[in-house]
Design a protein around this motif. Structure first.
Motif, mmCIF file in Angstrom:
data_model
loop_
_atom_site.group_PDB
_atom_site.id
_atom_site.type_symbol
_atom_site.label_atom_id
_atom_site.label_comp_id
_atom_site.label_asym_id
_atom_site.label_seq_id
_atom_site.Cartn_x
_atom_site.Cartn_y
_atom_site.Cartn_z
ATOM 1 N N UNK A 233 0.838 -1.210 0.000
ATOM 2 C CA UNK A 233 0.000 0.000 0.000
ATOM 3 C C UNK A 233 0.866 1.249 0.000
ATOM 4 N N UNK A 234 0.500 2.183 -0.851
ATOM 5 C CA UNK A 234 1.337 3.369 -1.023
ATOM 6 C C UNK A 234 1.086 4.440 0.017
ATOM 7 N N UNK A 235 -0.112 4.415 0.617
ATOM 8 C CA UNK A 235 -0.408 5.430 1.630
ATOM 9 C C UNK A 235 -1.017 4.759 2.871
ATOM 10 N N UNK A 273 5.954 8.334 13.105
ATOM 11 C CA UNK A 273 5.743 7.455 11.943
ATOM 12 C C UNK A 273 4.717 6.392 12.327
ATOM 13 N N UNK A 274 4.238 5.673 11.326
ATOM 14 C CA UNK A 274 3.318 4.564 11.588
ATOM 15 C C UNK A 274 3.918 3.293 11.015
ATOM 16 N N UNK A 345 5.041 4.191 7.331
ATOM 17 C CA UNK A 345 4.426 5.400 6.763
ATOM 18 C C UNK A 345 4.939 6.614 7.525
ATOM 19 N N UNK A 346 5.407 7.598 6.758
ATOM 20 C CA UNK A 346 5.921 8.806 7.379
ATOM 21 C C UNK A 346 4.788 9.695 7.876
ATOM 22 N N UNK A 347 5.150 10.837 8.417
ATOM 23 C CA UNK A 347 4.156 11.759 8.979
ATOM 24 C C UNK A 347 3.180 12.246 7.909
ATOM 25 N N UNK A 350 2.591 8.775 3.500
ATOM 26 C CA UNK A 350 3.055 7.978 2.359
ATOM 27 C C UNK A 350 4.074 6.935 2.818
ATOM 28 N N UNK A 351 4.131 5.821 2.043
ATOM 29 C CA UNK A 351 5.013 4.723 2.421
ATOM 30 C C UNK A 351 6.465 5.102 2.172
#
Lengths: 360, 292
Positions: A233-235, A273-274, A345-347, A350-351
């Motif tokens: 997943x890109x986002x 981040x996530x 995933x950054x803030x 996006x991946x």
């Protein structure tokens, strides 16, 4: 987002279309190219603009900006009756005063085809959708699945360049949905129909589509094959929307993010981040193993082929893990999980690029 | 368990039964007393002739009606202005209803308010207002004269007088029934027709009109019943001869003091109206069976 993977020979080209209803923007700068014979699913939550995109392709809505071309020809200003598209509606939209045969023949008669040709085409398409012998019934005498097949037949018989399907199975029960979905795929492949299929059902999109376009708030989040959408997943939105995903909010400090006691080396700047891990991407290991995180089983849901366990790692973190049928577990057991595949995933949501080594 | 609960259910149903009967008793008694009995009484009166002090079955009253030129002229006139007004109502109200169904915003709401306004105006007021408007030296003639258009011939006291008055009166109900029918036509059904290549006219003829067929029948049969028995508009706006059946009945009963012939005229009017009544009832029953 722009789909940059396609050539100028595309059957359908959507170029930077925007749709505004008063002050609200329903579709915001959407671009998409679909080659001949491809089945593309527009997937997203209610109100994300996917049906509006479809209705603009069909001609029921006019874009506020942008261009829609079929076979390279701009159709943006044409009304629906002059576009080479056929649409299957959510609620069948059959004409209740006409029989099945009359519903299917209506479009053919408008094209002034000879009666014999009309009858032959109606018979052929009824055979294709498995409704031979139902010619003289009215829609009210058919089941929901049969009505939807008539709706498909009504479109297919006109041999449209592009078949548009707006959540066609949403009113049907789960069993019928699965069966019809397979039938649609078979018909679409046999006829080589370029198809745009709108759904909010991720399972439907993953099983049907050659490519999935995930939409959110009027914009395209990601375009890709079902495999890439699910696996990469890109986002953050796509990761959360498709399938089940453990979303772990953490921070990057000194080049590493923490998942419970594990430090994970990441290629990301300092800040929040996530970390995202699919339940099936955890492996069960011995408690205390390197790169693992231990927790107590709080709940077990048996889903038939496997079980889904909620495992509490600490006060603020519960992870979902897929457990095979062969493994005996019970509520209260302590288990250790090792993430085999992580997405960061950054803030900005996006991946971050690829492989993240796991440190002990 | 089953053997106990079944009799209990029957007892409950038995207790409810008289309540249901009581609820329908009042309207049924009213219909019998005020509709069925007068019809049967009139029928009996018109089918009997007095021969030497004894009543005898005879069609003489009906024979007299159908052999009288004036009676036949009045019946034909009533049938003419009824069918003409019903046809004009359809032609006027259908485009209006289509506009109201497929338009949004303030203007359609304003048009609907104007179109339904006559619903709240008593018929006699409408008639006098129309006399002032379309009558000799009325507003319309004055306006035309002011515009240099002379030679206006008023429809007041001609056969078109009642048509104009009844049309004005009939627009609101017809419009409301048609708009209600059109609101039941799903937008998707129209979109699907556009999608297979139908233009506006074909959508109207092949999709919309068949789908609102029942609403059209209900609206027009109700208007037929209302107009055929109308009194005020034909009496105030129509010619002295021919006259509507309503006016004819009143004159036969009041001025000519012939209650039996008036009852015969009423029975013939009733039979004409019952055709529309049967169509109306059949449509309602068909709607219920279809679950619409």
């Amino acid at each position: 987002m722009r789909d940059q993977t396609r050539s100028t020979l595309d059957k359908l080209s959507i170029d930077h279309i925007v749709k505004r209803f008063g002050p609200s923007v329903a579709v915001d700068d959407v671009s998409l190219s679909i080659p001949t014979g491809e089945l593309v699913c527009l997937l997203g939550p209610s109100g994300c603009g996917k049906s509006t995109v479809l209705r603009m392709v069909a001609g029921f809505e006019m874009p506020s900006a942008g261009r829609i071309a079929i076979d390279g020809e701009d159709v943006g200003t044409l009304p629906p009756n002059r576009r080479p598209t056929g649409m299957v509606f959510q609620g069948h939209a059959l004409w209740s005063h006409m029989t099945v045969a009359q519903n299917i023949a209506f479009g053919l008669k408008l094209r002034h085809l000879p009666r014999a040709t009309v009858n032959q085409k109606v018979a052929e398409v009824l055979e294709l959708v498995g409704l031979k012998g139902f010619e003289h019934r009215h829609p009210g005498q058919l089941s929901g699945g049969q009505q939807q097949r008539v709706a498909i037949a009504r479109c297919v018989v006109l041999e449209p360049k592009i078949l548009l399907m707006d959540e066609p199975f949403s009113a049907l029960d789960a069993h019928l949905r699965v069966r019809l979905r397979e039938e649609v795929r078979t018909i679409q492949r046999r006829l080589g129909l370029t198809t745009v299929f709108v759904t909010h059902d991720q399972e439907e999109a993953l099983t049907l589509a050659d490519r999935i376009v995930v939409m959110n708030a009027g914009r395209i989040e990601q375009i890709g094959t079902p495999d890439s959408i699910y696996g990469r997943p890109g986002t953050r939105f796509v990761a959360g929307f498709i399938g089940t995903m453990n979303m772990i909010e953490t921070r990057v400090q000194g080049g590493a993010a923490r998942l419970g006691p594990i430090a994970i080396a990441v290629d990301a700047p300092e800040g929040p981040v996530t970390l995202a891990v699919r339940p099936e991407d955890f492996s069960l290991v011995e408690v205390g193993s390197a790169g693992s995180v231990a927790g107590v089983v709080e709940r077990i849901i048996d889903l038939g082929a496997f079980r889904m366990a909620d495992i509490r790692i600490d006060a603020g973190l519960v992870l979902k893990a897929q457990i095979g049928k062969g493994r005996r577990i019970a509520v209260g057991d302590t288990l250790a999980l090792r993430p085999e595949h992580l997405i960061l995933f950054g803030a900005d949501g996006t991946a971050r690029p690829a492989a993240i080594p796991i440190a002990a | 368990m089953t053997s106990l609960s079944a009799p209990l259910g029957r007892q409950k149903r038995a207790r409810r039964f008289p309540v249901g009967l009581l609820l329908v008793a009042a309207p049924v008694i009213l219909v019998v007393a005020l509709v069925i009995y007068p019809i049967l009484s009139s029928l009996s009166t018109t089918l009997n002739v007095d021969v030497a002090g004894a009543g005898r079955f005879s069609l003489a009253n009906y024979a007299r009606f159908f052999s009288d030129d004036q009676s036949l002229r009045n019946l034909r006139f009533t049938a003419w202005f009824t069918t003409t007004t019903v046809a004009l109502l359809f032609l006027v109200c259908l485009p209006l209803a289509l506009y109201l169904r497929f338009s949004f915003g303030r203007l359609p709401a304003f048009v609907q308010a104007i179109a339904t306004f006559p619903l709240f105006v008593p018929g006699i007021i409408v008639a006098y207002a129309l006399i002032r408007f379309i009558g000799p030296n009325g507003t319309l003639q004055s306006l035309l004269d002011a515009a240099g258009l002379h030679g206006y011939r008023t429809p007041y006291l001609t056969t078109w007088g009642p048509v104009i008055g009844l049309l004005w009166e009939g627009i609101p109900l017809t419009l409301l029934v048609l708009v209600s029918g059109l609101s039941q036509v799903p937008q998707a059904a129209i979109d699907a027709a556009r999608d297979v290549g139908a233009g506006p006219l074909r959508i109207l003829v092949f999709i919309i009109l068949p789908l609102i067929r029942n609403s059209i029948i209900v609206a027009l049969s109700l208007e037929f019943l209302r107009i055929f028995g109308a009194f005020t508009q034909p009496y105030l706006l129509g010619p002295a001869s021919p006259e509507s059946m309503g006016v004819y009945m009143q004159r036969t009963f009041g001025d000519l003091q012939d209650p039996v012939q008036a009852a015969t005229q009423a029975m013939i009017t009733f039979l004409c109206c019952s055709v529309a009544g049967v169509i109306y009832v059949r449509t309602i029953i068909a709607n219920r069976r279809a679950g619409r």
